[in-house]
Enzyme design. Structure first.
Site, PDB file in Angstrom:
ATOM      1  N   HIS A 165      20.983  -6.969   6.928  1.00 34.57           N
ATOM      2  CA  HIS A 165      22.307  -7.819   7.377  1.00 34.57           C
ATOM      3  C   HIS A 165      22.108  -9.234   6.330  1.00 34.57           C
ATOM      4  CE1 HIS A 165      20.968  -5.990  10.951  1.00 34.57           C
ATOM      5  NE2 HIS A 165      21.504  -6.096  11.705  1.00 34.57           N
TER       6      HIS A 165
ATOM      7  N   GLU B 287      32.702   3.225  10.306  1.00 34.75           N
ATOM      8  CA  GLU B 287      33.059   2.151   8.696  1.00 34.75           C
ATOM      9  C   GLU B 287      34.303   3.698   8.301  1.00 34.75           C
ATOM     10  OE1 GLU B 287      29.830   2.706   9.852  1.00 34.75           O
ATOM     11  OE2 GLU B 287      29.843   0.448  10.213  1.00 34.75           O
TER      12      GLU B 287
END
Lengths: 408, 337
Positions: B129, B60
């Site tokens: 998540h 990322e």
């Protein structure tokens, strides 16, 4: 606990009080390392990550396959550029000591790397420098007065007083805004290069990082992306042996060299004498040609030595022997180029002394001019009103309210 | 007018801008060939080529870091974090670099970058998540942060974000991707095709950054919400029969203060709801600005309903999620206060 496990914490060869010892730094003979074609299979030059490309020998001669990339005129200009960088550093260090600004960082002993590298680039290429590549700007004739105004954070500061001294920015001179956070820009350079490839142009990027910061994950991210997308970028590691007080072994760990970090990524990786102006230029030119020919990234470890303190906030006598600078086996980049040019009879001690005086006068004149626009401590400083500008393209309402509240 | 899910609307926003502007490039983990784990970029690589839409390594900070370099070059990168929960490795790049580039270089370099990420819970995603990290971004000067609550806004806000010359964080409530969700998890999923905001115009349009909207007009109480909680708040108002005015903020920074101020001054009461954890959440900022702007019009303390200050649990998802019962209960308390 009775087990046999022990934590290994690497230590430098010597600490203050000890005799400098660079016997562990293996220096290849000048001219001994081959110069492969730029389209060489990276697998064939893995050994080059463990050697050192050098051109200037101890006698001052330019020898071997990497010599000859610059004319005498270019070398003389290079010498003067390095002298200019050193004189600039000396004046600005003094200005900081005199209280005219808060902070300064020299590149003493490392001048050849940025100065010669810049000469291998073309207009439109982009460097993503660290705080010790002022040579990139000076070698590209960026106005010294503008650099000083930035250092003084005065009314003429091109960055409007927003950045710490020496965190320059100049798109026009291929010099990306210095962040101040380490390693973050290494991967940005790769992105810039990817963008150039996406647009199908011929501009390339150069990433810069120090030995210590190669431990950051952004360094490894940069290698992953450069390797995957074969980005047209030169990945520069300036190994000046010291990250503030931490010797290079803490970041390098079990890897033989910093250049060897590139091998697992299949990136051609060179190790170069960073105090040899001719070697720096030749290796940079090789890597730049690879990038511009769409052959992908090159990793280069420039082996050098940080001859001065990390910054004006640092005192290296607390962690390394004072004599270490003089014992550094690759010498001083200015002296080495000077000796080479004297040997070639295109330069002399007299002309050198004269050039030093001229450069000092030039720097002093620029300094006087810059100080006429203010210093950090005497002012005038950039306006407070302007402090609220440029956070966004258009000032949002909450910032406008805060500016009013601040009285502007 | 075509009806779209939020996924289709987001995909369409990408396609509209990619067709219009060669400088728009799209990448992220699984984003290229496959089209994203939520399918938000499906078909883009096939249509625009691998040069414009491609897969990235699972990195990322590298994705955002390279995108900053691309933006500085002159492109308009739109990158996807597979889940908002995965953005943290990129935090330094977002906070220290993207958000600061224009300011620190005095405009020499700018960063027109969009970082998209699915946010929020409701899909049994557990703690990695389901998070709603918007307050981490709204705290950073130099960033804009948006949270759409429906397909129409998702497309219009994303196009506005891509056209913006500053970095924009787009948090997409993943529970809303396929249909509005009012917090009643036992009910069958309503598709966007049956919701008026599932009507999405073709081609380019924008929902300007910094503009909220009133979703439900009311006289007695102002509810400030965004993302999934807009739908929960609307349903809660019906269930407790309170004439609540529900404002969908849409953009958190810059905040639409005139809209908020006018509504709270009208109703004299304010409830703030978000899915993110309570303490130091964006709701705290909302309480402060409402108190500052509307104190003498308030008839009751401003209350907040938010996620509990725990990691997002798996099995206890519906006890964690601030559903209609908690929101409705808080509405009553504000009315009584």
């Amino acid at each position: 606990m009775s087990g046999g496990l022990r934590l290994h914490v690497p230590e430098p060869e010597v600490r203050p009080g000890g005799a400098p010892d660079f016997s562990g730094v293996k220096i290849a003979k000048a001219g001994s390392v081959r110069r492969p074609p730029v389209d060489v299979d990276p697998a064939e030059i893995r050994d080059m990550a463990y050697s050192i490309i050098r051109v200037l020998n101890r006698a001052g001669e330019a020898v071997g396959a990497w010599s000859g990339s610059l004319s005498d005129t270019e070398l003389l200009a290079g010498l003067k550029t390095m002298m200019r960088v050193r004189a600039f550093d000396r004046r600005m260090l003094m200005a900081q000591r005199q209280g005219k600004t808060s902070f300064y960082m020299q590149c003493l002993g490392e001048e050849a790397i940025a100065c010669a590298f810049r000469k291998a680039l073309e207009p439109g290429d982009m460097n993503f420098p660290t705080y010790r590549q002022q040579g990139l700007l000076i070698a590209d004739d960026y106005p010294l007065g503008d650099m000083m105004c930035q250092i003084y954070s005065n009314r003429r500061d091109p960055l409007k007083g927003r950045q710490l001294p020496i965190m320059y920015s100049s798109k026009a001179h291929g010099f990306f805004s210095i962040s101040g956070n380490l390693a973050t820009q290494f991967v940005q350079a790769v992105g810039w290069a990817m963008a150039s490839a996406i647009k199908g142009g011929d501009r390339i990027a150069a990433a810069w990082i120090g030995d210590g910061s190669t431990a950051e994950s952004d360094f490894h991210s940069g290698l992953v992306f450069a390797s995957t997308y074969k980005a047209p970028v030169v990945l520069n590691i300036v190994n000046n042996q010291w990250a503030i007080s931490t010797f290079q072994g803490i970041a390098r760990g079990g890897s033989g060299t910093f250049a060897a970090r590139g091998l697992g990524f299949g990136i051609p990786s060179l190790r170069v004498d960073g105090n040899d102006y001719l070697a720096v230029h030749a290796a940079a030119q090789w890597a730049v040609e690879r990038a511009r020919s769409n052959l992908g990234p090159t990793l280069i470890e420039w082996v050098t030595y940080r001859a001065a303190a990390h910054s004006t906030s640092d005192d290296p006598s607390a962690y390394r022997p004072k004599e270490e600078t003089d014992a550094w086996p690759l010498g001083d980049p200015i002296k080495r180029l000077k000796n080479h040019l004297i040997l070639k009879a295109v330069w002399s001690e007299e002309r050198h002394v004269q050039a030093e005086a001229e450069i000092d006068a030039e720097i002093l004149a620029a300094q006087k001019q810059a100080e006429s626009h203010g210093t950090l401590h005497t002012g005038p400083r950039p306006s407070v009103r302007d402090m609220f500008e440029g956070v966004y393209e258009e000032m949002p309402p909450h910032l406008r309210r805060q500016r009013q509240e601040a009285g502007y | 007018m075509p009806r779209m899910t939020m996924i289709e609307a987001i995909r369409d926003a990408h396609a509209v801008k990619m067709a219009e502007d060669d400088n728009v490039v799209v990448y992220g983990e699984d984003v290229g060939y496959f089209g994203g784990v939520f399918r938000c970029t499906a078909g883009l690589q096939e249509r625009f080529g691998k040069n414009r839409c491609f897969d990235a390594p699972i990195n990322e900070s590298g994705i955002v870091g390279t995108a900053i370099g691309m933006a500085a070059f002159g492109l308009r990168p739109v990158v996807e974090m597979q889940f908002a929960d995965y953005v943290y490795p990129a935090f330094d790049q977002i906070v220290s670099e993207a958000a600061r580039l224009r300011y620190r270089s005095a405009g020499d370099f700018i960063c027109p970058l969009v970082v998209r990420m699915p946010t929020g819970g409701g899909i049994f995603g557990g703690q990695t998540h389901s998070q709603s990290p918007e307050a981490l971004f709204t705290h950073v000067s130099g960033l804009k942060t948006v949270v759409p609550s429906n397909p129409y806004d998702a497309k219009g806000l994303l196009i506005a974000a891509i056209e913006d010359n500053d970095p924009v964080i787009v948090l997409e409530p993943k529970r809303l991707y396929n249909g509005p969700f009012d917090g009643d998890h036992d009910k069958p999923v309503t598709p966007w095709s049956k919701h008026p905001l599932g009507e999405v115009p073709e081609g380019r349009y924008t929902v300007p950054l910094g503009q909220g909207i009133i979703r439900r007009e009311g006289a007695d109480l102002t509810v400030l919400a965004y993302g999934t909680m807009v739908h929960v708040a609307e349903a809660a108002a019906e269930s407790v029969d309170i004439d609540a005015e529900v404002i969908d903020l849409r953009t958190l920074i810059p905040l639409d203060m005139p809209l908020i101020e006018a509504s709270v001054k009208k109703t004299g009461r304010c409830l703030i709801v978000h899915e993110a954890t309570l303490t130091s959440g964006f709701g705290a900022e909302l309480v402060a600005v409402v108190a500052d702007a509307c104190f003498y019009h308030l008839e009751a303390p401003i209350l907040r309903v938010a996620g509990w200050d725990t990691p997002y649990p798996h099995a206890q998802e519906w006890d964690y999620f601030p559903g209609q019962a908690r929101v409705g209960g808080a509405m009553k308390r504000v009315m009584e206060g």
